[in-house]
Design an enzyme around this catalytic site. Structure first.
Site, PDB file in Angstrom:
ATOM      1  N   ASN A  42       1.151  -1.084  -0.222  1.00 44.01           N
ATOM      2  CA  ASN A  42       0.249   0.145  -0.035  1.00 44.01           C
ATOM      3  C   ASN A  42       1.146   0.810  -0.494  1.00 44.01           C
ATOM      4  OD1 ASN A  42      -2.655   1.310  -0.450  1.00 44.01           O
ATOM      5  ND2 ASN A  42      -2.463   1.565   2.052  1.00 44.01           N
ATOM      6  N   GLU A  68       1.288  -3.419  -5.093  1.00 48.38           N
ATOM      7  CA  GLU A  68       1.416  -1.358  -4.664  1.00 48.38           C
ATOM      8  C   GLU A  68       2.322  -0.989  -4.411  1.00 48.38           C
ATOM      9  OE1 GLU A  68      -3.154   0.362  -4.109  1.00 48.38           O
ATOM     10  OE2 GLU A  68      -2.769  -2.016  -2.732  1.00 48.38           O
ATOM     11  N   ASP A 184      -1.102 -10.599  -4.253  1.00 54.00           N
ATOM     12  CA  ASP A 184      -2.269  -9.716  -4.182  1.00 54.00           C
ATOM     13  C   ASP A 184      -3.786 -10.664  -5.190  1.00 54.00           C
ATOM     14  OD1 ASP A 184      -4.905  -8.693  -3.013  1.00 54.00           O
ATOM     15  OD2 ASP A 184      -4.140  -6.309  -2.864  1.00 54.00           O
ATOM     16  N   ASN A 186      -7.359 -10.319  -4.712  1.00 53.59           N
ATOM     17  CA  ASN A 186      -8.139  -9.599  -4.773  1.00 53.59           C
ATOM     18  C   ASN A 186      -9.547 -10.765  -4.906  1.00 53.59           C
ATOM     19  OD1 ASN A 186      -8.019  -6.990  -3.591  1.00 53.59           O
ATOM     20  ND2 ASN A 186      -7.062  -6.719  -4.993  1.00 53.59           N
ATOM     21  N   HIS A 284      -2.220  -4.782   4.367  1.00 52.24           N
ATOM     22  CA  HIS A 284      -2.321  -6.403   4.140  1.00 52.24           C
ATOM     23  C   HIS A 284      -1.261  -6.165   5.335  1.00 52.24           C
ATOM     24  CE1 HIS A 284      -4.663  -6.780   0.232  1.00 52.24           C
ATOM     25  NE2 HIS A 284      -4.245  -5.377   0.227  1.00 52.24           N
TER      26      HIS A 284
END
Length: 296
Positions: A42, A68, A184, A186, A284
C-alpha cells in the site's frame, strides 16, 4: 551489501539490478530452506516509514514479493532498489502513484519478465517474473497484483478481463516451468476466507464469478493454494487484509486476499507458514511460507 549494476527498461517502467557479490547472496546459495514472503505494501514509502526495513532485517526472507509499490523509477532509485540485503526488480505502472509490483531477492535471476502480454494490464504494472533457471530445471518467482473491482462496475469488468487473460497465461507457464506466484489476488475463495461471508456475497472480491475462477485455477489448471494446503480449515488466523474503516483490524473482521499459488512440485516443498500481525506496515499482513527447496 555491495552495490549491484543497474539495468533499466524505461519504456516498460522497469528497473532491475544485474549483479551483486554480497556475502548474504553467497550464503543463500548454500541453504535449501527457502523463505518466501508476500506483502501488499500500500505504498513503499508508507510501509518503510512504519518499520518494514527493520522487520525484514530480522525476518530475513530469501525473497520478498511486493505489490502496490505506488512509486515510479525515480522514486525507487537510490532508496528502495535494495531492502535488507535483497536486490529489487520492479514493474511500475504508467500512472503515477498507482499499482506496481516487485521482487526482492538474494539470488540473481537468469532472466526477468515484465508483464504477461496484456497491453491493457501491463500498463498498470501488475506482473513481474524472475526466472532462476539452470541446465537441469526451470523455476520462477512471480509477484502479481490482481485488480480490485470494489470502486465500481467499470473496474469490476476490468477485473474480469484480467482474470480471463491471466488464466491461459498461467496454464501455459505451468506447462514449461515450475513457479510460485505470490500476490494480492483480491479474491476470497471460500467462506472461511473472510469474516462476514454472508454480507459480502454481492461484493467484489467474493463474487461467484471470481470464486469460480479460483476454483477452476486450482481444480482444472492444477495450481496449488499453498496456504490452504498447510491450513485447510483455518478461519480467523487466515486473514491477510482488513479494511481501514471502523474497527475491522481490532475486531479481526478480515479477508484472505494474499496467496502463494504454486505448481504442485514446488507446493509439495512447503513446510511452514506465518501471517505476521505484530506490526502493521500496511492494510495487508505479510504472508510467509518456508519451502524445502532453493534457487541454487
Amino acid at each position: 551489501m555491495t552495490a549491484g549494476l543497474y539495468g533499466r527498461d524505461s519504456a516498460n517502467g522497469f528497473l532491475y539490478l544485474l549483479a551483486s557479490d554480497s556475502v548474504a547472496g553467497r550464503l543463500f546459495l548454500e541453504t535449501r530452506v527457502f523463505t518466501l514472503t508476500s506483502l501488499n505494501l500500500n505504498g513503499i514509502r508508507s510501509a518503510t516509514s512504519k518499520g518494514l526495513e527493520a522487520w525484514l532485517e530480522t525476518h530475513a526472507p530469501d525473497a520478498l514479493c511486493v505489490q502496490e509499490v505506488k512509486a515510479q523509477e525515480p522514486d525507487v532509485v537510490g532508496r528502495f532498489e535494495a531492502l535488507a540485503n535483497m536486490q529489487g526488480y520492479f514493474h511500475f505502472a504508467e500512472k503515477k502513484g498507482y499499482s506496481g509490483v516487485g521482487v526482492y531477492t538474494r539470488h540473481t535471476p537468469s532472466d526477468i519478465r515484465v508483464g504477461y502480454g496484456s497491453q491493457e494490464f501491463d500498463a498498470e504494472g501488475r506482473y513481474v517474473e524472475l526466472r532462476f533457471d539452470t541446465p537441469t530445471r526451470k523455476r520462477s518467482i512471480i509477484s502479481a497484483y490482481f485488480p480490485s473491482g470494489s470502486s465500481g462496475e467499470e473496474r469490476q469488468q476490468a477485473k474480469y478481463r484480467f482474470l480471463e487473460t491471466m488464466y491461459p497465461h498461467l496454464c501455459a507457464l505451468k506447462q514449461e516451468r515450475e513457479f510460485v506466484l505470490c500476490g494480492d489476488i483480491n479474491i476470497a475463495h471460500q467462506e472461511i476466507d473472510l469474516k462476514n461471508f454472508k454480507g459480502n456475497k454481492n461484493n467484489s472480491g467474493f463474487l461467484p464469478e471470481e470464486r469460480a475462477w479460483m476454483t477452476r485455477l486450482l481444480n482444472e489448471a492444477g495450481l496449488v493454494d499453498v496456504y490452504r494446503q498447510l491450513e485447510p480449515t483455518a478461519t480467523d488466523t487466515a486473514y491477510t487484509w482488513w479494511s481501514n474503516r471502523g474497527q475491522a483490524y481490532a475486531k479481526n473482521v478480515g479477508w484472505r486476499l494474499d496467496y502463494h499459488l504454486a505448481t504442485p512440485e514446488l507446493a509439495a516443498g512447503a513446510r511452514s507458514h506465518a501471517v505476521y500481525k505484530d506490526q502493521r506496515f500496511s492494510d495487508h499482513a505479510p504472508l510467509t511460507v518456508e519451502y524445502d527447496w532453493s534457487l541454487a
